[in-house]
Scaffold this active site. Structure first.
Site, mmCIF file in Angstrom:
data_model
loop_
_atom_site.group_PDB
_atom_site.id
_atom_site.type_symbol
_atom_site.label_atom_id
_atom_site.label_comp_id
_atom_site.label_asym_id
_atom_site.label_seq_id
_atom_site.Cartn_x
_atom_site.Cartn_y
_atom_site.Cartn_z
ATOM 1 N N SER A 97 4.468 4.932 2.092
ATOM 2 C CA SER A 97 4.385 3.440 2.840
ATOM 3 C C SER A 97 4.909 3.256 3.797
ATOM 4 C CB SER A 97 4.482 2.670 1.450
ATOM 5 O OG SER A 97 3.978 1.104 1.762
ATOM 6 N N ASP A 227 -6.418 2.052 -2.514
ATOM 7 C CA ASP A 227 -5.352 1.394 -2.039
ATOM 8 C C ASP A 227 -5.466 -0.072 -1.614
ATOM 9 O OD1 ASP A 227 -2.768 0.601 -0.829
ATOM 10 O OD2 ASP A 227 -2.369 2.749 -0.118
ATOM 11 N N HIS A 256 -2.258 2.252 -4.540
ATOM 12 C CA HIS A 256 -1.132 2.237 -3.612
ATOM 13 C C HIS A 256 0.223 3.273 -3.968
ATOM 14 C CE1 HIS A 256 1.055 1.689 0.092
ATOM 15 N NE2 HIS A 256 2.179 0.966 -0.559
#
Length: 276
Positions: A97, A227, A256
């Site tokens: 991320s 996600d 995610h």
């Protein structure tokens, strides 16, 4: 616990596990978490003979809660200091991320002299927010909503995220883990309010396009096709096309947090890529 005093006096917490003489794998965590979010991958690879290194980004976890410097330029310079201190070379960098943005910008700014491969896991590059040149991005109001929720009740917001889109626990028939939710909340609340707030802009508005183009080592992109935080359409699918040596694996139904939910699959994919 090991800390590195940085150029401005801030202290960066880091973990350095496994075989001291083994090949090095580094980990960069996502927002607003800490190195603890990588524990499954770190233990797995350390047990395979690797030296695994992860840090708490400044303002996060156990590192100093600096008021300023909560931005990608500072983060990657911190990382370069850490790599020099630990004599990192021929490493594989892994980032999730916001941490995937850190890996990308580190390689774009500091080059690949210390790094032979990289892995981007559900990572934010190339650019999350919608702009004239990035019409597929998320509307700025999404991130304004994050900021508003933090101001209203950060503690509750930091429960709502893991209970919902982060792990995909809001999906029908999802196997909800209260432990994962509590761990996310604990890590998030250990991050300073200022850092967490500032980093919303950092992960959403930083354009990593040119960084991706500069990277000249193999990069494996791992991304879930469900996600809900960093949709694959605006991130993984675009990043792999910008990379010189990029390859993509799509996790069907993956959230995610594939490294937290699809633990064995991600671990084995990392090991295969590192060894290959």
């Amino acid at each position: 616990m090991p800390f590195l005093k940085l150029r401005d006096g801030a202290e960066l917490f880091y973990k350095d596990w496994g075989n001291a003489d083994g090949e090095i794998v580094t980990f960069s965590h996502g927002w607003p978490l800490s190195s603890d979010n990588w524990e499954n991958q770190m233990v797995f690879l350390a047990n395979k003979g690797y030296r695994v290194i992860a840090h708490d980004r400044r303002g996060h976890g156990r590192s100093t809660q600096t008021w300023d410097g909560n931005n990608m330029e500072t983060f990657v310079d911190d990382l370069e200091e850490l790599f020099k201190h630990l004599q990192v070379k021929d490493a594989v960098m892994v980032g999730h991320s916001h941490g995937g943005g850190e890996v990308t910008h580190y390689l774009g700014k500091h080059g690949t002299g210390r790094v032979k491969k990289a892995v981007l896991v559900c990572a934010v590059p190339p650019l999350m927010v919608k702009t004239a040149s990035n019409p597929d991005g998320l509307d700025r109001s999404v991130f304004d909503g994050f900021r508003e929720a933090m101001h209203k009740d950060r503690a509750q917001f930091f429960l709502d995220i893991p209970r919902g889109p982060f792990f995909g626990f809001n999906r029908e028939n999802a196997q909800v883990s209260e432990g994962q939710i509590c761990s996310w909340w604990r890590q998030g609340m250990a991050t300073s309010f200022k850092s967490a707030f500032d980093c919303i802009r950092d992960f959403s508005e930083t354009d990593f396009t040119e960084d991706l183009k500069r990277i000249d080592v193999p990069v494996r992109v791992l991304h879930g096709d469900d996600d809900q935080v960093v949709p694959i359409k605006i991130s993984g699918l675009k990043s792999v096309k910008l990379l010189q040596k990029g390859t993509l694996k799509v996790y069907k139904g993956g959230s995610h947090a594939i490294h937290n939910i699809n633990v064995d699959e991600v671990n084995n994919d990392l090991l295969e890529f590192i060894r290959g």
